[in-house]
Write a protein that holds these residues in place. Structure first.
Motif, PDB file in Angstrom:
ATOM      1  N   TYR A  30      64.688 -57.523 -40.339  1.00 31.07           N
ATOM      2  CA  TYR A  30      64.662 -58.375 -39.172  1.00 31.07           C
ATOM      3  C   TYR A  30      64.967 -57.729 -37.786  1.00 31.07           C
ATOM      4  CZ  TYR A  30      64.449 -61.578 -42.956  1.00 31.07           C
ATOM      5  OH  TYR A  30      64.027 -62.449 -44.041  1.00 31.07           O
ATOM      6  N   GLU A  31      65.274 -56.371 -37.871  1.00 29.51           N
ATOM      7  CA  GLU A  31      65.436 -55.740 -36.582  1.00 29.51           C
ATOM      8  C   GLU A  31      65.294 -54.366 -36.953  1.00 29.51           C
ATOM      9  OE1 GLU A  31      70.192 -54.966 -36.271  1.00 29.51           O
ATOM     10  OE2 GLU A  31      69.391 -56.836 -35.881  1.00 29.51           O
ATOM     11  N   ASP A  32      65.148 -53.220 -36.059  1.00 30.31           N
ATOM     12  CA  ASP A  32      64.872 -51.971 -36.613  1.00 30.31           C
ATOM     13  C   ASP A  32      65.938 -51.326 -37.161  1.00 30.31           C
ATOM     14  OD1 ASP A  32      62.335 -52.656 -35.470  1.00 30.31           O
ATOM     15  OD2 ASP A  32      62.267 -51.241 -33.826  1.00 30.31           O
ATOM     16  N   LEU A  33      66.460 -51.644 -38.303  1.00 35.32           N
ATOM     17  CA  LEU A  33      67.591 -51.065 -38.945  1.00 35.32           C
ATOM     18  C   LEU A  33      67.134 -49.467 -39.561  1.00 35.32           C
ATOM     19  CD1 LEU A  33      70.302 -51.779 -40.037  1.00 35.32           C
ATOM     20  CD2 LEU A  33      69.137 -52.584 -41.981  1.00 35.32           C
ATOM     21  N   PHE A  34      65.924 -49.618 -40.201  1.00 34.21           N
ATOM     22  CA  PHE A  34      65.645 -48.383 -40.561  1.00 34.21           C
ATOM     23  C   PHE A  34      64.226 -47.782 -39.868  1.00 34.21           C
ATOM     24  CE2 PHE A  34      67.671 -50.438 -44.359  1.00 34.21           C
ATOM     25  CZ  PHE A  34      68.433 -49.560 -44.893  1.00 34.21           C
ATOM     26  N   THR A  35      64.246 -46.431 -39.476  1.00 35.97           N
ATOM     27  CA  THR A  35      62.900 -45.957 -38.651  1.00 35.97           C
ATOM     28  C   THR A  35      62.288 -45.058 -39.575  1.00 35.97           C
ATOM     29  OG1 THR A  35      64.720 -44.362 -37.885  1.00 35.97           O
ATOM     30  CG2 THR A  35      64.170 -46.457 -36.536  1.00 35.97           C
ATOM     31  N   PRO A  36      61.238 -44.732 -39.353  1.00 41.40           N
ATOM     32  CA  PRO A  36      60.294 -45.625 -38.358  1.00 41.40           C
ATOM     33  C   PRO A  36      59.920 -46.749 -38.845  1.00 41.40           C
ATOM     34  CG  PRO A  36      58.910 -43.932 -39.851  1.00 41.40           C
ATOM     35  CD  PRO A  36      60.445 -43.776 -40.074  1.00 41.40           C
ATOM     36  N   ALA A  37      60.018 -47.844 -37.809  1.00 41.64           N
ATOM     37  CA  ALA A  37      59.688 -49.164 -38.174  1.00 41.64           C
ATOM     38  C   ALA A  37      58.254 -49.684 -37.588  1.00 41.64           C
ATOM     39  CB  ALA A  37      60.459 -49.986 -37.193  1.00 41.64           C
ATOM     40  N   PHE A  38      57.589 -50.253 -38.530  1.00 41.14           N
ATOM     41  CA  PHE A  38      56.221 -50.592 -38.478  1.00 41.14           C
ATOM     42  C   PHE A  38      56.004 -51.932 -38.179  1.00 41.14           C
ATOM     43  CE2 PHE A  38      56.717 -46.886 -41.204  1.00 41.14           C
ATOM     44  CZ  PHE A  38      55.972 -46.057 -40.691  1.00 41.14           C
ATOM     45  N   ARG A  39      54.712 -52.277 -37.612  1.00 40.56           N
ATOM     46  CA  ARG A  39      54.458 -53.688 -37.315  1.00 40.56           C
ATOM     47  C   ARG A  39      52.991 -54.011 -37.337  1.00 40.56           C
ATOM     48  NH1 ARG A  39      59.213 -52.539 -34.104  1.00 40.56           N
ATOM     49  NH2 ARG A  39      60.657 -54.328 -33.981  1.00 40.56           N
ATOM     50  N   ASP A  40      52.717 -55.119 -37.307  1.00 39.53           N
ATOM     51  CA  ASP A  40      51.005 -55.497 -37.279  1.00 39.53           C
ATOM     52  C   ASP A  40      50.744 -55.550 -35.902  1.00 39.53           C
ATOM     53  OD1 ASP A  40      50.616 -55.510 -40.080  1.00 39.53           O
ATOM     54  OD2 ASP A  40      51.681 -57.648 -40.175  1.00 39.53           O
ATOM     55  N   GLU A  41      51.761 -56.230 -34.869  1.00 40.13           N
ATOM     56  CA  GLU A  41      51.560 -55.989 -33.434  1.00 40.13           C
ATOM     57  C   GLU A  41      52.737 -55.614 -32.607  1.00 40.13           C
ATOM     58  OE1 GLU A  41      48.435 -56.664 -32.442  1.00 40.13           O
ATOM     59  OE2 GLU A  41      47.597 -57.317 -34.067  1.00 40.13           O
ATOM     60  N   ARG A  42      52.651 -55.371 -31.754  1.00 36.82           N
ATOM     61  CA  ARG A  42      53.736 -54.845 -31.108  1.00 36.82           C
ATOM     62  C   ARG A  42      55.055 -55.711 -30.653  1.00 36.82           C
ATOM     63  NH1 ARG A  42      55.272 -54.168 -25.635  1.00 36.82           N
ATOM     64  NH2 ARG A  42      53.522 -55.232 -24.854  1.00 36.82           N
ATOM     65  N   CYS A  94      48.053 -51.511 -44.507  1.00 38.63           N
ATOM     66  CA  CYS A  94      48.161 -50.700 -43.249  1.00 38.63           C
ATOM     67  C   CYS A  94      49.020 -51.534 -42.317  1.00 38.63           C
ATOM     68  CB  CYS A  94      47.025 -50.220 -43.001  1.00 38.63           C
ATOM     69  SG  CYS A  94      46.801 -49.327 -41.501  1.00 38.63           S
ATOM     70  N   LYS A  95      49.988 -50.822 -41.749  1.00 42.71           N
ATOM     71  CA  LYS A  95      50.654 -51.029 -40.444  1.00 42.71           C
ATOM     72  C   LYS A  95      50.769 -50.099 -39.456  1.00 42.71           C
ATOM     73  CE  LYS A  95      53.309 -54.653 -43.018  1.00 42.71           C
ATOM     74  NZ  LYS A  95      52.560 -55.624 -42.575  1.00 42.71           N
ATOM     75  N   LYS A  96      51.292 -50.624 -38.415  1.00 37.85           N
ATOM     76  CA  LYS A  96      51.089 -49.795 -37.216  1.00 37.85           C
ATOM     77  C   LYS A  96      52.575 -49.194 -36.702  1.00 37.85           C
ATOM     78  CE  LYS A  96      47.102 -52.253 -35.679  1.00 37.85           C
ATOM     79  NZ  LYS A  96      46.923 -53.318 -34.574  1.00 37.85           N
ATOM     80  N   PHE A  97      52.842 -47.848 -36.391  1.00 38.49           N
ATOM     81  CA  PHE A  97      53.911 -47.451 -35.815  1.00 38.49           C
ATOM     82  C   PHE A  97      53.475 -47.398 -34.264  1.00 38.49           C
ATOM     83  CE2 PHE A  97      56.180 -43.751 -33.851  1.00 38.49           C
ATOM     84  CZ  PHE A  97      57.439 -44.160 -33.964  1.00 38.49           C
ATOM     85  N   PHE A  98      54.328 -47.953 -33.437  1.00 38.31           N
ATOM     86  CA  PHE A  98      54.167 -48.201 -32.114  1.00 38.31           C
ATOM     87  C   PHE A  98      55.075 -47.051 -31.438  1.00 38.31           C
ATOM     88  CE2 PHE A  98      52.575 -52.010 -33.174  1.00 38.31           C
ATOM     89  CZ  PHE A  98      51.213 -52.310 -32.461  1.00 38.31           C
ATOM     90  N   TYR A  99      54.290 -45.911 -30.476  1.00 40.50           N
ATOM     91  CA  TYR A  99      54.935 -45.033 -29.873  1.00 40.50           C
ATOM     92  C   TYR A  99      55.737 -45.519 -28.713  1.00 40.50           C
ATOM     93  CZ  TYR A  99      52.284 -41.579 -32.361  1.00 40.50           C
ATOM     94  OH  TYR A  99      51.597 -40.973 -33.410  1.00 40.50           O
ATOM     95  N   PRO A 100      56.940 -45.107 -28.452  1.00 35.08           N
ATOM     96  CA  PRO A 100      57.738 -45.621 -27.261  1.00 35.08           C
ATOM     97  C   PRO A 100      57.274 -45.494 -25.995  1.00 35.08           C
ATOM     98  CG  PRO A 100      58.845 -43.882 -28.061  1.00 35.08           C
ATOM     99  CD  PRO A 100      57.717 -44.024 -29.018  1.00 35.08           C
ATOM    100  N   ASN A 101      56.683 -44.361 -25.459  1.00 40.89           N
ATOM    101  CA  ASN A 101      56.360 -44.200 -24.248  1.00 40.89           C
ATOM    102  C   ASN A 101      54.773 -43.979 -24.117  1.00 40.89           C
ATOM    103  OD1 ASN A 101      55.848 -43.529 -21.387  1.00 40.89           O
ATOM    104  ND2 ASN A 101      57.135 -41.738 -21.397  1.00 40.89           N
ATOM    105  N   TYR A 102      53.885 -45.206 -23.839  1.00 39.05           N
ATOM    106  CA  TYR A 102      52.596 -45.081 -23.915  1.00 39.05           C
ATOM    107  C   TYR A 102      51.667 -44.403 -22.798  1.00 39.05           C
ATOM    108  CZ  TYR A 102      52.333 -48.751 -20.287  1.00 39.05           C
ATOM    109  OH  TYR A 102      52.652 -49.462 -19.033  1.00 39.05           O
ATOM    110  N   LYS A 103      52.542 -43.923 -21.720  1.00 37.09           N
ATOM    111  CA  LYS A 103      52.041 -43.365 -20.682  1.00 37.09           C
ATOM    112  C   LYS A 103      51.919 -41.762 -21.027  1.00 37.09           C
ATOM    113  CE  LYS A 103      53.937 -46.183 -17.141  1.00 37.09           C
ATOM    114  NZ  LYS A 103      54.722 -46.513 -15.672  1.00 37.09           N
ATOM    115  N   ASP A 104      52.413 -41.348 -22.091  1.00 35.19           N
ATOM    116  CA  ASP A 104      52.030 -39.896 -22.546  1.00 35.19           C
ATOM    117  C   ASP A 104      51.244 -39.850 -23.601  1.00 35.19           C
ATOM    118  OD1 ASP A 104      54.352 -39.101 -20.930  1.00 35.19           O
ATOM    119  OD2 ASP A 104      55.787 -39.321 -22.453  1.00 35.19           O
ATOM    120  N   TYR A 105      50.201 -40.885 -23.987  1.00 35.22           N
ATOM    121  CA  TYR A 105      49.452 -40.792 -24.916  1.00 35.22           C
ATOM    122  C   TYR A 105      47.927 -41.242 -24.454  1.00 35.22           C
ATOM    123  CZ  TYR A 105      53.429 -40.276 -28.185  1.00 35.22           C
ATOM    124  OH  TYR A 105      54.191 -39.895 -28.906  1.00 35.22           O
ATOM    125  N   TYR A 106      47.051 -40.979 -25.146  1.00 34.90           N
ATOM    126  CA  TYR A 106      45.691 -41.308 -24.961  1.00 34.90           C
ATOM    127  C   TYR A 106      45.357 -42.056 -26.337  1.00 34.90           C
ATOM    128  CZ  TYR A 106      44.676 -37.669 -21.286  1.00 34.90           C
ATOM    129  OH  TYR A 106      44.451 -37.142 -20.340  1.00 34.90           O
TER     130      TYR A 106
END
Length: 357
Positions: free
Chosen positions: A312-324, A258-270
């Motif tokens: 090694y960079e966000d070549l393909f999207t969506p890009a996932f991470r363990d930490e932001r 399991c990995k995380k997709f971080f949304y770009p604008n956190y102010k629009d989310y709960y």
């Protein structure tokens, strides 16, 4: 001044691959009686060029120091019809030395309208890649299996030249000629290393075959049109590269889980603590206030399970991470990835440019 021409045969296909016109190229090397132009003189200049559909190696040799200017004039005449000057570490010695000599004799500079390609600088990453102790031209030649007949250094040949000036011994002359000839010819035989340089610069254009192992490792393989001139291996935590003359094999190790997709604008989310995920405010407005909170940059994500492949960079999207804040990321292979040459080439070049750093 003595002038002598030799026929040359070498793998010039690489010039076409690098979009270099043979009739515009000139390879050269000089031999001098010292490092300082003020206290030494040029005694031999060797150059390889393409003329009348053949490659020619031409040498100009000073039978006495007073012929130095004559050699410079002959070299200028040849260079006037060439636009690309190739040398090995000539940026630090050969070119500055000659520039000072042209100025000293009040001769026009021969470099106008030309560009230079220093093979030493272009191939310098090979020192680490091939585990070389030094980056002398001879070291690279030996790495590709080329061994010289001449084992003298340029410094040791100064005494040989001085003896020639006193005796005119033809055997000494041939020793001097051989050293210069192998210096310039050696450059020509280093040209196939451009195929290795294309790997670390991310410019591989070969057809790629894609396979998977039972462990979901992704194997990208290339059979080059022309053999790679060296063999080597390079290993990183999630990728292993094997290069032989006949094949490039890159094995990529994924991570399942399991990995995380971080949304770009956190102010629009709960952020929903119970679910450990974020949802858009347009949807979160219907969630009980006790079960939601304003999202932060670090918890504004969606969890996804799968088999993830490294980038090694966000070549393909969506890009996932363990930490932001992680620099590297992961992606899920699209269904048509194995058959899409454009995507395979994009991924291969991306990985190679980082694996070979």
């Amino acid at each position: 001044m003595l002038q002598k021409d030799y026929p040359v045969v070498f793998p010039d296909y690489i010039l076409t691959q690098e979009e270099l016109s043979p009739d515009k190229c000139l390879f050269f090397d000089i031999e001098t009686t010292g490092l300082s132009w003020k206290t030494s003189h040029l005694y031999l200049l060797g150059a390889v060029f393409y003329e009348n559909e053949i490659w020619i190696h031409r040498q100009w040799f000073c039978q006495k120091p007073g012929e130095e200017k004559e050699v410079l004039l002959a070299f200028s005449e040849l260079l006037s019809t060439r636009k690309l000057l190739l040398h090995y570490n000539g940026t630090t010695f050969d070119v500055p030395y000659l520039m000072h000599k042209y100025t000293f004799y009040q001769l026009p500079s021969p470099w106008e309208g030309t560009r230079q390609m220093d093979l030493y600088q272009l191939f310098s990453p090979l020192k680490k890649l091939l585990h070389l102790d030094h980056m002398r031209q001879k070291d690279l030649e030996q790495a590709i299996g080329l061994f010289r007949k001449d084992w003298y250094s340029g410094g040791k040949l100064i005494e040989v030249y001085k003896k020639y000036l006193l005796s005119g011994d033809e055997d000494l002359l041939e020793m001097l000629r051989l050293h210069s000839k192998e210096d310039v010819d050696g450059m020509l035989h280093l040209l196939p290393l451009f195929s290795i340089r294309a790997l670390w610069t991310g410019n591989c254009q070969e057809f790629i075959t894609c396979n998977h192992t039972p462990e979901n490792n992704l194997i990208l393989s290339v059979q080059p049109k022309y053999p790679f001139p060296v063999r080597f291996e390079k290993e990183l935590p999630h990728a292993v590269l094997h290069v032989t003359p006949d094949q490039l094999l890159l094995e990529i190790h994924p991570e399942a889980g399991c990995k995380k997709f971080f949304y770009p604008n956190y102010k629009d989310y709960y952020y929903l603590p119970m679910e450990d995920e974020a949802i858009h405010k347009s949807v979160g407005a219907y969630v009980d206030k006790d079960h939601r909170e304003k999202a932060t940059a670090d918890n504004c994500y969606k969890k996804v399970s799968g088999c993830f492949y490294p980038q090694y960079e966000d070549l393909f999207t969506p890009a996932f991470r363990d930490e932001r804040k992680e620099k590297n990321s992961w992606f899920l292979l699209p269904g048509d990835f194995d058959e899409d040459q454009e995507q395979l080439l994009k991924y291969l070049n991306h990985l190679l440019s980082h694996v070979l750093q």
